[in-house]
Design a protein around this motif. Structure first.
Motif, PDB file in Angstrom:
ATOM      1  N   ALA A   1       0.857  -1.174   0.000  1.00  0.00           N
ATOM      2  CA  ALA A   1       0.000   0.000   0.000  1.00  0.00           C
ATOM      3  C   ALA A   1       0.894   1.224   0.000  1.00  0.00           C
ATOM      4  CB  ALA A   1      -0.902   0.000   1.234  1.00  0.00           C
ATOM      5  N   ALA A   2       0.273   2.374  -0.204  1.00  0.00           N
ATOM      6  CA  ALA A   2       1.028   3.609  -0.061  1.00  0.00           C
ATOM      7  C   ALA A   2       1.487   3.724   1.383  1.00  0.00           C
ATOM      8  CB  ALA A   2       0.149   4.792  -0.451  1.00  0.00           C
ATOM      9  N   PRO A   3       2.471   4.588   1.670  1.00  0.00           N
ATOM     10  CA  PRO A   3       2.926   4.730   3.035  1.00  0.00           C
ATOM     11  C   PRO A   3       1.767   5.175   3.921  1.00  0.00           C
ATOM     12  CG  PRO A   3       3.727   6.527   1.668  1.00  0.00           C
ATOM     13  CD  PRO A   3       3.116   5.523   0.750  1.00  0.00           C
ATOM     14  N   PRO A   4       1.859   4.995   5.237  1.00  0.00           N
ATOM     15  CA  PRO A   4       3.064   4.700   5.998  1.00  0.00           C
ATOM     16  C   PRO A   4       3.064   3.273   6.547  1.00  0.00           C
ATOM     17  CG  PRO A   4       1.467   5.755   7.411  1.00  0.00           C
ATOM     18  CD  PRO A   4       0.805   5.529   6.079  1.00  0.00           C
ATOM     19  N   GLY A   5       4.194   2.632   6.504  1.00  0.00           N
ATOM     20  CA  GLY A   5       4.391   1.392   7.235  1.00  0.00           C
ATOM     21  C   GLY A   5       3.589   0.211   6.754  1.00  0.00           C
TER      22      GLY A   5
ATOM     23  N   LEU B   1     -10.627   3.165   8.478  1.00  0.00           N
ATOM     24  CA  LEU B   1      -9.551   3.983   9.042  1.00  0.00           C
ATOM     25  C   LEU B   1      -8.236   3.697   8.347  1.00  0.00           C
ATOM     26  CD1 LEU B   1      -8.385   5.941  11.114  1.00  0.00           C
ATOM     27  CD2 LEU B   1      -8.104   3.993  12.673  1.00  0.00           C
ATOM     28  N   ALA B   2      -7.947   2.422   8.066  1.00  0.00           N
ATOM     29  CA  ALA B   2      -6.689   2.081   7.394  1.00  0.00           C
ATOM     30  C   ALA B   2      -6.573   2.810   6.054  1.00  0.00           C
ATOM     31  CB  ALA B   2      -6.607   0.572   7.193  1.00  0.00           C
ATOM     32  N   LYS B   3      -7.646   2.827   5.297  1.00  0.00           N
ATOM     33  CA  LYS B   3      -7.635   3.523   4.006  1.00  0.00           C
ATOM     34  C   LYS B   3      -7.480   5.026   4.199  1.00  0.00           C
ATOM     35  CE  LYS B   3     -10.413  -0.086   1.836  1.00  0.00           C
ATOM     36  NZ  LYS B   3     -11.736  -0.460   1.286  1.00  0.00           N
ATOM     37  N   ALA B   4      -8.115   5.565   5.236  1.00  0.00           N
ATOM     38  CA  ALA B   4      -7.989   7.001   5.502  1.00  0.00           C
ATOM     39  C   ALA B   4      -6.562   7.370   5.875  1.00  0.00           C
ATOM     40  CB  ALA B   4      -8.952   7.403   6.623  1.00  0.00           C
ATOM     41  N   ILE B   5      -5.875   6.494   6.619  1.00  0.00           N
ATOM     42  CA  ILE B   5      -4.473   6.750   6.982  1.00  0.00           C
ATOM     43  C   ILE B   5      -3.601   6.775   5.736  1.00  0.00           C
ATOM     44  CG2 ILE B   5      -2.474   5.764   8.161  1.00  0.00           C
ATOM     45  CD1 ILE B   5      -4.465   4.683  10.263  1.00  0.00           C
ATOM     46  N   VAL B   6      -3.810   5.801   4.860  1.00  0.00           N
ATOM     47  CA  VAL B   6      -3.036   5.742   3.613  1.00  0.00           C
ATOM     48  C   VAL B   6      -3.272   6.992   2.786  1.00  0.00           C
ATOM     49  CG1 VAL B   6      -2.831   4.525   1.416  1.00  0.00           C
ATOM     50  CG2 VAL B   6      -2.905   3.233   3.543  1.00  0.00           C
ATOM     51  N   ASP B   7      -4.533   7.396   2.654  1.00  0.00           N
ATOM     52  CA  ASP B   7      -4.862   8.578   1.843  1.00  0.00           C
ATOM     53  C   ASP B   7      -4.243   9.834   2.434  1.00  0.00           C
ATOM     54  OD1 ASP B   7      -6.318   6.944   0.196  1.00  0.00           O
ATOM     55  OD2 ASP B   7      -8.277   7.495   1.031  1.00  0.00           O
ATOM     56  N   ARG B   8      -4.322   9.993   3.761  1.00  0.00           N
ATOM     57  CA  ARG B   8      -3.785  11.199   4.393  1.00  0.00           C
ATOM     58  C   ARG B   8      -2.267  11.247   4.270  1.00  0.00           C
ATOM     59  NH1 ARG B   8      -5.659  15.163   8.083  1.00  0.00           N
ATOM     60  NH2 ARG B   8      -3.903  16.603   8.370  1.00  0.00           N
ATOM     61  N   ALA B   9      -1.609  10.105   4.463  1.00  0.00           N
ATOM     62  CA  ALA B   9      -0.157  10.070   4.346  1.00  0.00           C
ATOM     63  C   ALA B   9       0.291  10.409   2.933  1.00  0.00           C
ATOM     64  CB  ALA B   9       0.363   8.691   4.751  1.00  0.00           C
ATOM     65  N   ALA B  10      -0.433   9.882   1.922  1.00  0.00           N
ATOM     66  CA  ALA B  10      -0.079  10.182   0.544  1.00  0.00           C
ATOM     67  C   ALA B  10      -0.315  11.653   0.236  1.00  0.00           C
ATOM     68  CB  ALA B  10      -0.897   9.297  -0.398  1.00  0.00           C
TER      69      ALA B  10
ATOM     70  N   ARG C   1     -11.776  10.573  13.613  1.00  0.00           N
ATOM     71  CA  ARG C   1     -11.491  11.541  12.551  1.00  0.00           C
ATOM     72  C   ARG C   1     -10.112  12.155  12.697  1.00  0.00           C
ATOM     73  NH1 ARG C   1     -14.226  11.772   7.714  1.00  0.00           N
ATOM     74  NH2 ARG C   1     -15.778  10.186   8.139  1.00  0.00           N
ATOM     75  N   ALA C   2      -9.563  12.147  13.899  1.00  0.00           N
ATOM     76  CA  ALA C   2      -8.262  12.779  14.130  1.00  0.00           C
ATOM     77  C   ALA C   2      -7.097  11.817  13.972  1.00  0.00           C
ATOM     78  CB  ALA C   2      -8.226  13.389  15.532  1.00  0.00           C
ATOM     79  N   VAL C   3      -7.364  10.516  13.850  1.00  0.00           N
ATOM     80  CA  VAL C   3      -6.285   9.532  13.844  1.00  0.00           C
ATOM     81  C   VAL C   3      -5.330   9.706  12.667  1.00  0.00           C
ATOM     82  CG1 VAL C   3      -5.740   7.072  13.673  1.00  0.00           C
ATOM     83  CG2 VAL C   3      -7.536   7.845  15.217  1.00  0.00           C
ATOM     84  N   PRO C   4      -5.801   9.875  11.419  1.00  0.00           N
ATOM     85  CA  PRO C   4      -4.844  10.054  10.318  1.00  0.00           C
ATOM     86  C   PRO C   4      -3.931  11.257  10.526  1.00  0.00           C
ATOM     87  CG  PRO C   4      -7.000   9.494   9.449  1.00  0.00           C
ATOM     88  CD  PRO C   4      -7.187   9.753  10.916  1.00  0.00           C
ATOM     89  N   ALA C   5      -4.484  12.384  10.980  1.00  0.00           N
ATOM     90  CA  ALA C   5      -3.648  13.560  11.228  1.00  0.00           C
ATOM     91  C   ALA C   5      -2.649  13.293  12.344  1.00  0.00           C
ATOM     92  CB  ALA C   5      -4.536  14.761  11.585  1.00  0.00           C
ATOM     93  N   PHE C   6      -3.080  12.592  13.390  1.00  0.00           N
ATOM     94  CA  PHE C   6      -2.161  12.239  14.480  1.00  0.00           C
ATOM     95  C   PHE C   6      -0.996  11.412  13.958  1.00  0.00           C
ATOM     96  CE2 PHE C   6      -0.770   8.846  17.286  1.00  0.00           C
ATOM     97  CZ  PHE C   6      -0.292   9.553  18.380  1.00  0.00           C
ATOM     98  N   LEU C   7      -1.301  10.375  13.184  1.00  0.00           N
ATOM     99  CA  LEU C   7      -0.245   9.483  12.718  1.00  0.00           C
ATOM    100  C   LEU C   7       0.736  10.195  11.791  1.00  0.00           C
ATOM    101  CD1 LEU C   7      -2.036   6.070  12.100  1.00  0.00           C
ATOM    102  CD2 LEU C   7      -0.223   6.565  13.730  1.00  0.00           C
ATOM    103  N   VAL C   8       0.229  11.008  10.896  1.00  0.00           N
ATOM    104  CA  VAL C   8       1.132  11.708   9.980  1.00  0.00           C
ATOM    105  C   VAL C   8       2.095  12.591  10.759  1.00  0.00           C
ATOM    106  CG1 VAL C   8       1.240  13.505   8.214  1.00  0.00           C
ATOM    107  CG2 VAL C   8      -0.367  11.611   7.960  1.00  0.00           C
ATOM    108  N   GLU C   9       1.587  13.353  11.716  1.00  0.00           N
ATOM    109  CA  GLU C   9       2.459  14.245  12.490  1.00  0.00           C
ATOM    110  C   GLU C   9       3.423  13.445  13.367  1.00  0.00           C
ATOM    111  OE1 GLU C   9       2.163  18.029  15.599  1.00  0.00           O
ATOM    112  OE2 GLU C   9       0.355  17.245  14.627  1.00  0.00           O
TER     113      GLU C   9
END
Length: 496
Positions: free
Chosen positions: A103-107, A128-137, A210-218
């Motif tokens: 998948a796209a990053p992260p991890g 959520l997993a897809k949202a994390i990938v999208d936000r990181a990209a 809703r805040a998890v992708p932003a948390f992980l990216v930072e």
């Protein structure tokens, strides 16, 4: 282990294709047998289209041991691959679209099915997993799977997504904010597996989904830029946990639904987050936090003089255990009165208190005085707390007037004319299996049967209260539920 027979792959060494070196570095692991390798076939969240699976079947038949195995990382693994097979295998996987990063990053992201299919799930972990990938990209986070960072997501605290052993683990839970339920995730940091080095991740904080992708990216960007990178454990010990706590603190608040409704929607959901409709025993451990928060808030409201608010909080706290969700404060009182007071779980002496709260709420600006004392409201909060503390493992309650019987009474589904029912096509004794695994095993057994066939399972008292409702909600027909010695015999006809 004896070496398997060689596959049908040609012995001629194929020239490497573009990307071969990167693929070998990411996906090929030498076995202890010289010249043999395990090859990881990355899948996004364990998904593979049917047509791709058909093409892959031809590929794996010609390489290694001629078959693949599933991994706990939701990938496929091909073993016993020779050195000379690797270039050709890579080309074939490229043709199948399976040689790129998982998948796209992260991890390395792994997620259980969550509430999309699991009745115990709280949150939509795959969304959520897809949202994390999208936000990181979108934010350009440069942290490919090769970094080895594990991000494991469970839709509830039950750990099917293995969040306790992840570098970053996320477990779904529920919180009530501004009077409405909202999806949240508990953050766990520092889990690991290893010979003599295994450790569980430590809970860090709980933030809105809703805040998890932003948390992980930072947070992961801070890790990526730290002097400890790529050693995640060293980063946590050198201040990483404090960084996570500070980021979570900024992202903890949820705005009112009028300001931003998206915070009350789970990732991938098209309706507001809700725990309504769940039967007893289908609320996972993630709802306990919400109940605890309501009861603690009720006690605080009594202390601060907010007696009407405390009454509503106490009335609303346990509705989720019955699959109920109140529309407003009056509805919360009405539902509590019907499902807990009238049902005998809470002493009837509180009816007058509930009526007084209802009149006060309905009056213009609270013009009708409440009239109840702080001691009365505190007694209601204490009664609800005692009921909650006495709840059994399947989220059922004992009536206030009498202790629960040793074998709880069961409202059996409507039985066919013959009490014995038809002769089952398959039988299983699940009397020693605890909830919810007895339901899971029943579901697996039905999955291996043909439509219209009858399954007979033996259940204990807890199972007979929960499994019939669950299989009925799956669309199967419950034919009978009858005593069978110390246990219960359930007959289910598989849906057509």
């Amino acid at each position: 282990m004896p070496e398997p027979a060689a596959g049908s792959a040609a012995r001629a060494v194929a020239p490497p294709a573009d990307g071969f070196a990167d693929w070998r570095d990411r996906c090929v692991v030498p076995q202890k047998q010289a010249g043999r390798h395990m090859v990881r076939i990355p899948l996004a969240l364990g998904d593979i289209p049917a047509d791709t699976a058909e093409r892959l079947a031809d590929v794996v038949e010609a390489h290694g041991e001629g078959g693949v195995r599933g991994s706990q990382r939701q990938d496929l693994v091909l073993r016993w691959v020779r050195d000379d097979e690797l270039p050709g295998l890579h080309r074939a996987l490229v043709d199948c679209g399976l040689a790129g990063p998982r998948a796209a990053p992260p991890g390395n992201i792994v997620a259980c099915a969550g509430a999309s299919t699991c009745r115990l799930g709280i949150c939509l972990s795959r969304g959520l997993a897809k949202a994390i990938v999208d936000r990181a990209a979108r934010d350009g986070l440069d942290m490919p799977p090769g970094d080895g960072l594990d991000i494991f997501i469970s839709g509830c605290p039950n750990a099917c997504g293995r969040h306790p052993v992840a570098d970053v683990g996320l477990s779904g839970t529920a919180r009530r904010v501004h009077g409405r339920p909202a999806p949240h995730y508990a953050i766990h940091l520092g889990g690991r597996l290893g010979d003599g080095a295994t450790a569980f991740a430590v809970a860090c904080d709980t933030i809105p989904a809703r805040a998890v992708p932003a948390f992980l990216v930072e947070f992961l960007r801070a890790f990526r830029g730290s002097a400890q990178h790529p050693e995640f454990g060293a980063f946590l010990e050198a201040g990483g946990r404090g960084i996570a706590a500070r980021i979570a603190e900024r992202l903890r608040d949820v705005p009112p639904i009028e300001d931003d409704p998206s915070w009350y929607f789970d990732w991938g959901a098209d309706a507001p987050f809700s725990l309504a409709g769940r039967g007893p025993g289908e609320c996972g451990a993630g709802v306990f936090d919400m109940i605890d928060v309501d009861l603690a808030a009720a006690s605080d409201a009594v202390r601060d003089g907010g007696l009407v608010q405390a009454t509503v909080l106490a009335a609303r706290a346990l509705l989720v255990t019955q699959g109920l969700e109140a529309r407003d404060e009056v509805d919360a009182i009405d539902l509590f009165a019907g499902h807990f007071v009238d049902a005998g779980f809470v002493d009837g002496r509180f009816r007058g208190l509930l009526d007084a709260a209802r009149r006060c709420i309905r009056s213009d600006g609270g013009s009708v005085p409440f009239g109840a004392s702080a001691d009365d409201v505190a007694a209601l909060v204490g009664a609800v707390r005692a009921l909650y503390d006495g709840m059994d493992d399947s989220l059922r309650f004992a009536p206030a007037a009498a202790p629960a019987p040793a074998v709880p009474a069961v409202d059996a589904p409507e039985a066919p004319p013959s009490p014995a029912g038809p002769e089952p096509d398959r039988e299983a004794d699940l009397s020693a299996v605890a909830c919810p695994l007895n339901y899971v095993k029943t579901k697996l057994l039905l999955g291996s049967m043909r439509p219209g066939q009858v399954l007979g399972v033996v259940l204990n008292a807890e199972g007979c209260r929960n499994v019939p409702d669950s299989v009925a909600k799956d669309g199967h027909s419950v034919l009978s539920l009858a005593p069978d010695g110390r246990f219960w015999k359930l007959l289910v006809r598989k849906k057509g």
